[in-house]
Design a protein around this motif. Structure first.
Motif, short mmCIF file in Angstrom:
data_model
loop_
_atom_site.label_atom_id
_atom_site.label_comp_id
_atom_site.label_asym_id
_atom_site.label_seq_id
_atom_site.Cartn_x
_atom_site.Cartn_y
_atom_site.Cartn_z
N GLU A 1 1.24 -0.78 0.01
CA GLU A 1 -0.43 0.21 -0.20
C GLU A 1 1.23 1.39 -0.24
O GLU A 1 2.01 0.91 0.31
CB GLU A 1 -1.57 -0.09 1.18
N ILE A 2 -0.25 2.34 -0.32
CA ILE A 2 1.00 4.01 -0.26
C ILE A 2 0.61 4.63 0.76
O ILE A 2 -1.29 5.12 0.58
CB ILE A 2 1.10 4.14 -1.98
N LYS A 3 0.80 4.58 1.60
CA LYS A 3 0.57 5.83 2.67
C LYS A 3 0.23 7.10 2.32
O LYS A 3 1.52 7.78 1.74
CB LYS A 3 0.44 5.68 4.37
N ASN A 4 -0.75 8.51 2.77
CA ASN A 4 0.16 9.76 3.07
C ASN A 4 0.05 10.52 3.85
O ASN A 4 -0.80 9.74 4.79
CB ASN A 4 -1.79 10.58 2.21
N VAL A 5 1.12 10.62 4.06
CA VAL A 5 1.74 10.93 5.39
C VAL A 5 2.11 12.51 5.78
O VAL A 5 0.97 12.52 7.08
CB VAL A 5 4.01 10.34 5.34
N SER A 6 1.53 13.32 4.22
CA SER A 6 1.13 14.16 4.84
C SER A 6 1.10 15.04 3.46
O SER A 6 0.56 13.81 2.30
CB SER A 6 2.88 15.53 5.11
N SER A 7 0.89 16.02 2.86
CA SER A 7 -0.14 16.62 1.87
C SER A 7 1.10 16.25 0.47
O SER A 7 1.25 16.24 -0.48
CB SER A 7 0.00 17.92 1.47
N ARG A 8 2.08 16.17 0.63
CA ARG A 8 3.33 16.31 -0.34
C ARG A 8 3.98 15.14 0.18
O ARG A 8 4.71 14.94 -0.93
CB ARG A 8 4.70 17.27 -0.04
N LYS A 9 3.99 14.01 1.41
CA LYS A 9 5.46 13.07 1.41
C LYS A 9 3.53 11.83 1.44
O LYS A 9 2.96 11.96 1.67
CB LYS A 9 5.60 13.28 2.12
N LYS A 10 4.64 10.46 0.97
CA LYS A 10 3.79 9.59 0.72
C LYS A 10 5.02 8.33 0.83
O LYS A 10 5.76 8.44 1.14
CB LYS A 10 3.43 9.47 -0.56
N GLU A 11 4.27 7.41 1.42
CA GLU A 11 5.17 6.48 2.57
C GLU A 11 4.60 5.31 1.97
O GLU A 11 3.52 4.67 1.31
CB GLU A 11 5.26 6.52 3.84
N ALA A 12 5.26 4.43 0.80
CA ALA A 12 5.28 2.50 0.08
C ALA A 12 5.59 1.80 1.57
O ALA A 12 6.71 1.73 2.42
CB ALA A 12 5.82 2.82 -0.75
#
Length: 93
Positions: free
Chosen positions: A81-92
């Motif tokens: 999955e790919i999570k939204n960590v912030s409005s500009r950052k994602k985490e795989a």
């Protein structure tokens, strides 16, 4: 001994007298530090070589790898999955 399927792509990489056969299916991600790329494998091991990240990106273009940013190339087949960590950052994950 693990047998690779026909979808897997293979590279022969050389560093300091060692020649290593690398299969795309075994790669978790590739991290670039300055002029050295470190290939991280699913079994927890890693291998360093002096190739630019662009080399791996072009070689594995048909094997579901994606450029996460300037330093990382990740195997999409290993991403759950790919999570939204912030409005500009994602985490795989």
């Amino acid at each position: 001994m693990k047998v690779q399927d026909s979808e897997s792509k293979c590279l022969l990489l050389k560093t300091s007298g060692l020649l290593k056969k690398v299969f795309s299916d075994d790669i978790l991600y590739i991290h670039c530090r300055d002029t050295v790329c470190v290939i991280h494998f699913c079994d927890g091991s890693s291998f360093s070589c002096c190739k630019p990240l662009r080399y791996f990106e072009e070689h594995f273009s048909e094997c579901s790898f994606a450029r996460a940013n300037r330093q990382y190339l990740i195997s999409l087949s290993r991403v759950c999955e790919i999570k939204n960590v912030s409005s500009r950052k994602k985490e795989a994950v």
